[in-house]
Design a protein around this motif. Structure first.
Motif, mmCIF file in Angstrom:
data_model
loop_
_atom_site.group_PDB
_atom_site.id
_atom_site.type_symbol
_atom_site.label_atom_id
_atom_site.label_comp_id
_atom_site.label_asym_id
_atom_site.label_seq_id
_atom_site.Cartn_x
_atom_site.Cartn_y
_atom_site.Cartn_z
ATOM 1 N N GLN A 104 0.777 -1.227 0.024
ATOM 2 C CA GLN A 104 0.168 -0.030 -0.030
ATOM 3 C C GLN A 104 0.919 1.196 -0.028
ATOM 4 O O GLN A 104 1.343 1.562 1.039
ATOM 5 C CB GLN A 104 -1.029 0.224 1.342
ATOM 6 C CG GLN A 104 -2.070 -1.141 1.228
ATOM 7 C CD GLN A 104 -2.784 -1.105 0.132
ATOM 8 O OE1 GLN A 104 -3.544 0.113 -0.188
ATOM 9 N NE2 GLN A 104 -3.182 -2.299 -0.284
ATOM 10 N N PRO A 105 1.184 1.957 -1.185
ATOM 11 C CA PRO A 105 2.160 3.123 -1.320
ATOM 12 C C PRO A 105 1.583 4.358 -0.500
ATOM 13 O O PRO A 105 2.313 5.230 -0.366
ATOM 14 C CB PRO A 105 2.266 3.121 -2.825
ATOM 15 C CG PRO A 105 0.843 2.698 -3.301
ATOM 16 C CD PRO A 105 0.455 1.513 -2.368
ATOM 17 N N GLN A 106 0.160 4.612 -0.233
ATOM 18 C CA GLN A 106 -0.183 5.759 0.133
ATOM 19 C C GLN A 106 -1.152 5.512 1.487
ATOM 20 O O GLN A 106 -1.913 4.503 1.115
ATOM 21 C CB GLN A 106 -0.854 6.553 -1.007
ATOM 22 C CG GLN A 106 0.143 6.830 -2.124
ATOM 23 C CD GLN A 106 -0.838 7.606 -3.018
ATOM 24 O OE1 GLN A 106 -1.007 6.780 -4.066
ATOM 25 N NE2 GLN A 106 -1.124 8.817 -3.206
ATOM 26 N N ASP A 107 -1.150 6.366 2.298
ATOM 27 C CA ASP A 107 -2.324 6.175 3.215
ATOM 28 C C ASP A 107 -3.702 6.601 2.728
ATOM 29 O O ASP A 107 -4.753 6.178 3.585
ATOM 30 C CB ASP A 107 -1.892 7.042 4.515
ATOM 31 C CG ASP A 107 -0.780 6.638 5.137
ATOM 32 O OD1 ASP A 107 -0.154 5.496 5.071
ATOM 33 O OD2 ASP A 107 0.115 7.419 5.895
ATOM 34 N N ASP A 108 -3.934 7.425 1.986
ATOM 35 C CA ASP A 108 -4.984 7.930 1.665
ATOM 36 C C ASP A 108 -5.677 7.160 0.420
ATOM 37 O O ASP A 108 -6.780 7.807 -0.345
ATOM 38 C CB ASP A 108 -5.043 9.666 1.355
ATOM 39 C CG ASP A 108 -4.131 9.839 0.116
ATOM 40 O OD1 ASP A 108 -3.262 9.042 -0.285
ATOM 41 O OD2 ASP A 108 -4.289 11.201 -0.217
ATOM 42 N N CYS A 121 -7.582 1.217 -7.492
ATOM 43 C CA CYS A 121 -7.394 2.122 -6.303
ATOM 44 C C CYS A 121 -8.778 2.536 -6.103
ATOM 45 O O CYS A 121 -9.481 2.895 -6.944
ATOM 46 C CB CYS A 121 -6.474 3.100 -6.752
ATOM 47 S SG CYS A 121 -4.739 2.488 -7.094
#
Length: 125
Positions: A104-108, A121
């Motif tokens: 998971q490359p981003q928190d949002d 996504c």
């Protein structure tokens, strides 16, 4: 306009091992309707109109690897899907047949894999 010709995007075609299985997943996920169905091809359309999403069975289909790795099958594109709530959206997608990607490359943003292995996504509106 390109010269005297008019171009408009009608659908995005997604290759997979089984068009009907993958189309059914996205039909449930998006709430879209089957517009056309053939033995190896299915077209979904949003009830609100716009560009469709079609699925085509390919005998030699290999799912992409996520995250991408050299020498492995690469993704050619991915879908970005807006949701009102990431946790609820993820839970709904998983119940429909998706799996959460380990990376998971981003928190949002939530990266999930559809039943054919394509990453997609979820992101907030």
């Amino acid at each position: 306009m390109a010269g005297n010709r008019r171009f408009s995007l009608a659908t995005v075609a997604v290759d997979c091992a089984d068009a009907h299985t993958l189309a059914d997943f996205y039909r449930r996920l998006l709430g879209w309707e089957v517009a056309l169905s053939e033995p190896d091809w299915v077209l979904l359309r949003s009830p609100e109109g716009g560009t469709g999403l079609s699925f085509q069975s390919e005998a030699g289909y290999r799912p992409p690897v996520w995250p991408e790795q050299g020498g492995e099958q690469q993704k050619m594109l991915h879908l970005d899907i807006r949701v009102d709530d990431l946790d609820e959206g993820e839970a709904f997608a998983v119940a429909a047949g998706a799996t959460r990607a380990d990376f998971q490359p981003q928190d949002d943003v939530r990266v999930l894999l559809d039943p054919a292995g394509h990453p997609f996504c979820l992101f907030l509106r």
